[in-house]
Structure formats: structure tokens, C-alpha cells
Design a protein around this motif. Sequence first.
Motif, mmCIF file in Angstrom:
data_model
loop_
_atom_site.group_PDB
_atom_site.id
_atom_site.type_symbol
_atom_site.label_atom_id
_atom_site.label_comp_id
_atom_site.label_asym_id
_atom_site.label_seq_id
_atom_site.Cartn_x
_atom_site.Cartn_y
_atom_site.Cartn_z
ATOM 1 N N GLU A 64 9.764 87.935 12.414
ATOM 2 C CA GLU A 64 11.021 87.527 12.617
ATOM 3 C C GLU A 64 12.006 88.519 13.305
ATOM 4 O OE1 GLU A 64 14.375 84.696 10.833
ATOM 5 O OE2 GLU A 64 13.045 85.089 9.661
ATOM 6 N N MET A 65 12.969 88.321 14.131
ATOM 7 C CA MET A 65 13.939 89.131 14.404
ATOM 8 C C MET A 65 15.148 88.622 14.557
ATOM 9 S SD MET A 65 12.428 89.022 18.392
ATOM 10 C CE MET A 65 13.493 90.065 19.200
ATOM 11 N N ASP A 66 16.381 89.347 14.628
ATOM 12 C CA ASP A 66 17.602 88.763 14.262
ATOM 13 C C ASP A 66 18.125 88.159 15.385
ATOM 14 O OD1 ASP A 66 17.331 89.833 11.765
ATOM 15 O OD2 ASP A 66 18.666 91.629 12.237
ATOM 16 N N MET A 67 17.741 88.652 16.634
ATOM 17 C CA MET A 67 18.287 88.118 17.998
ATOM 18 C C MET A 67 17.527 88.329 19.124
ATOM 19 S SD MET A 67 20.685 86.618 19.528
ATOM 20 C CE MET A 67 21.379 86.494 21.264
ATOM 21 N N CYS A 68 17.423 87.431 20.066
ATOM 22 C CA CYS A 68 16.926 87.680 21.080
ATOM 23 C C CYS A 68 17.621 87.079 22.542
ATOM 24 C CB CYS A 68 15.500 87.026 21.244
ATOM 25 S SG CYS A 68 14.614 87.361 22.738
ATOM 26 N N GLY A 69 18.072 87.842 23.677
ATOM 27 C CA GLY A 69 18.727 87.460 24.563
ATOM 28 C C GLY A 69 18.026 86.553 25.561
ATOM 29 N N HIS A 70 16.920 86.668 25.933
ATOM 30 C CA HIS A 70 16.229 86.112 27.105
ATOM 31 C C HIS A 70 15.696 84.658 26.569
ATOM 32 C CE1 HIS A 70 12.114 87.254 25.401
ATOM 33 N NE2 HIS A 70 11.641 86.119 26.016
ATOM 34 N N VAL A 71 15.502 84.799 25.038
ATOM 35 C CA VAL A 71 15.035 83.159 24.531
ATOM 36 C C VAL A 71 16.496 82.650 24.329
ATOM 37 C CG1 VAL A 71 14.278 82.118 22.496
ATOM 38 C CG2 VAL A 71 13.239 84.284 23.537
ATOM 39 N N THR A 72 17.648 83.293 23.996
ATOM 40 C CA THR A 72 18.946 82.249 24.128
ATOM 41 C C THR A 72 18.950 81.686 25.205
ATOM 42 O OG1 THR A 72 19.748 83.869 22.521
ATOM 43 C CG2 THR A 72 21.397 82.608 23.824
ATOM 44 N N VAL A 73 18.897 82.346 26.527
ATOM 45 C CA VAL A 73 18.962 81.714 27.782
ATOM 46 C C VAL A 73 17.942 80.553 27.971
ATOM 47 C CG1 VAL A 73 18.828 82.133 30.429
ATOM 48 C CG2 VAL A 73 19.822 83.904 29.009
ATOM 49 N N ALA A 74 16.799 80.745 27.462
ATOM 50 C CA ALA A 74 15.784 79.664 27.675
ATOM 51 C C ALA A 74 16.130 78.599 26.760
ATOM 52 C CB ALA A 74 14.304 80.336 26.947
ATOM 53 N N ILE A 75 16.767 78.827 25.459
ATOM 54 C CA ILE A 75 17.055 77.897 24.627
ATOM 55 C C ILE A 75 18.071 76.883 25.222
ATOM 56 C CG2 ILE A 75 18.506 77.311 22.335
ATOM 57 C CD1 ILE A 75 17.064 79.681 21.324
ATOM 58 N N PHE A 76 19.102 77.326 25.918
ATOM 59 C CA PHE A 76 20.091 76.675 26.315
ATOM 60 C C PHE A 76 19.922 75.640 27.493
ATOM 61 C CE2 PHE A 76 22.361 78.739 22.839
ATOM 62 C CZ PHE A 76 23.355 77.814 22.371
ATOM 63 N N ALA A 77 18.795 76.506 28.471
ATOM 64 C CA ALA A 77 18.416 75.845 29.710
ATOM 65 C C ALA A 77 17.696 74.685 29.092
ATOM 66 C CB ALA A 77 17.557 76.716 30.504
ATOM 67 N N ALA A 78 16.768 74.940 28.154
ATOM 68 C CA ALA A 78 16.004 73.713 27.619
ATOM 69 C C ALA A 78 16.999 72.370 27.007
ATOM 70 C CB ALA A 78 15.110 74.306 26.677
ATOM 71 N N MET A 79 17.773 72.974 26.252
ATOM 72 C CA MET A 79 18.825 71.697 25.615
ATOM 73 C C MET A 79 19.517 71.177 26.791
ATOM 74 S SD MET A 79 20.097 73.682 22.085
ATOM 75 C CE MET A 79 20.549 72.154 21.327
ATOM 76 N N LEU A 80 19.849 71.961 27.799
ATOM 77 C CA LEU A 80 20.515 70.962 28.963
ATOM 78 C C LEU A 80 19.881 70.234 29.728
ATOM 79 C CD1 LEU A 80 23.329 70.906 30.716
ATOM 80 C CD2 LEU A 80 22.283 72.723 31.948
ATOM 81 N N ALA A 81 18.524 70.772 29.829
ATOM 82 C CA ALA A 81 17.733 69.922 30.937
ATOM 83 C C ALA A 81 16.998 68.780 29.787
ATOM 84 C CB ALA A 81 16.416 70.755 30.978
#
Length: 292
Positions: free
Chosen positions: A69-86
Motif C-alpha cells: 500500500e502507498m499513501d498517494m498516487c497522482g496518475h491513478v488519481t487522474v485515472a479514478i476521476f476519469a473512470a468515475m466521470l465516464a
Amino acid sequence: MDKLPVRLYAAFAADERGGNIGGVVFEDTPLWPDARQRIAADLGAPTTGFVRQTSEKRIEVRFHSTRAEMDMCGHVTVAIFAAMLADGRIGPGSYVQETPAGEISVDVASDGAVTLHQPLPKFGLNEATADEIAPLLGVELEGVLSVAASSTALRHVFIEVADTEALAALRPDDDGLRRFSQERSIDTMGVWCRTGHGLGKAKVRLRDLCHGVGDPEEAASGTTNGALACELVRAQKLLPGNGGQAVLVAEQGVEMGRPSIVRTVLSTAGGDVTGVSVGGYAALRLTGAFHL
């Protein structure tokens, strides 16, 4: 049998070959941490985000590499919100992402652009020296121009080399880098060179060696680029322009055959960084379900 929706997105891709793959798992069925880690390892993406929407504007996320586990990830944050929007789970607007690194503000545009606002920087948390790092990278000591450490969520050490040829010639000692990163609590080592500059802007090439969080190298990194931009301003290698804005454009993933572009915008006042924003797009690569 329970099923969890899964998406794979390529974040910050410069073309159809590029970007860093981020796994997105909608945690519609709550999971224990060891189950998240097993799923992340099975998916095999560099990092996977496990997502729970706790209210209309608040999203809880836990990030796992294939190893930990890691505390934060920038590229996955972009992926998450793109996925939630789509998927129609959210619309354009501003949100709060709750992470182990703290609350991260995220803006989502109608065209799918995602901008995350990272914590203000901290410097010098993980000091390392050129003579320690050079043999781990497979370079001569004189090939290391500078070493610095900064953080805007994760802990990074940055190593400057002369040019793109020096970057391509790196021969990382994966086992040695993994041990060194664990001993010094370093999440990633960003090796970079300058490729262009002007008042208020700079362009770099970056290789992000992520042994501390479980991956030898990643093709695009939001948290790393945010921290690197802050370090360049601190070292006066990126000079803010009119209005105190400083922009860093980073090419990443070139040596991996996954070209990516990450754009960081800093706000500054009196020489201090007052805002850190990293933005970009993510493209869908796979949709499916994980069977529990």
C-alpha cells in the motif's frame, strides 16, 4: 459470487502507446486491506486505486502497488476521476479525495481533464548523497550533477544528470535501489535532465524509479512531477513568471516505450510555493469485473 467493477486507464499518455496504467476498482463491496493487496497484485497495474464514494463530493481511495500500500498516487488519481466521470458516478466539478496522505482537492472538467491539487512541499526529508546513489544507477560519480529531496505527498529524491543520453544510459541496480529506498524511507527516485527553459516555464525529461513503493520504473507520475517542480523553484532552476506562476512540462516513459507528458503548474509568492497543481487526461484501456 460478488463482483467488483474494474477499469484500466492510461494516464498522461502522449500518444496511443503511452501513459502509465492505473487500475481502478470500485469498492462497491467493502474489502479488507489484504484483499486489496491481492487484487492489485492480480491486476498487475503499477498502481491500483480502490474507490468508495462517501458523499456527493467526497471520494475515499486506498492505493496499492503490486507489492504494498502507498499513501498517494497522482496518475491513478487522474485515472479514478476519469473512470468515475465516464461511468456516470460523478459529473464535472470539484471533489475531495480522502487518502492516507491527507485530503487532495480534485477538479474534473467536462472534457475529462483532471487536475489534482497537491499538498505544499516539504524539502530535505530523505537526504542522500551522489556517491551513494551513483553506483545504484550505474553511472560515474561525475555524471551526477545534483541531488535533492522534496515531497508533496510521497517522499522523493531527485538526481540531475546532464542530458537525455545520460538518462538512456542508466543501468539501475534494482535490488540495491529497493534496499536503499526501504532503509531511507524513499518512495521514488526521480532522475531528470533539463531539455528547455524560459521565464516562468521549464521542460525536463524524467525517469521515475519507484522501488520504494514496489515498481522499478513508472511511465508517468503526478506526485513526483509536482515535487520536482517545487524543488526546481526552490533551487532557482525554474523561475516564476508574471503573477508568480511557474510551469513544468515533463516528458516521461520515453525509455520504457510508453511516452507520457505531465504538466505541473505552481503558484508562488515571495519565492515560496503557495499552490501545486498537476493535470492531464486518462484514456480507457480495459473494462471488466473482479470476481471475489
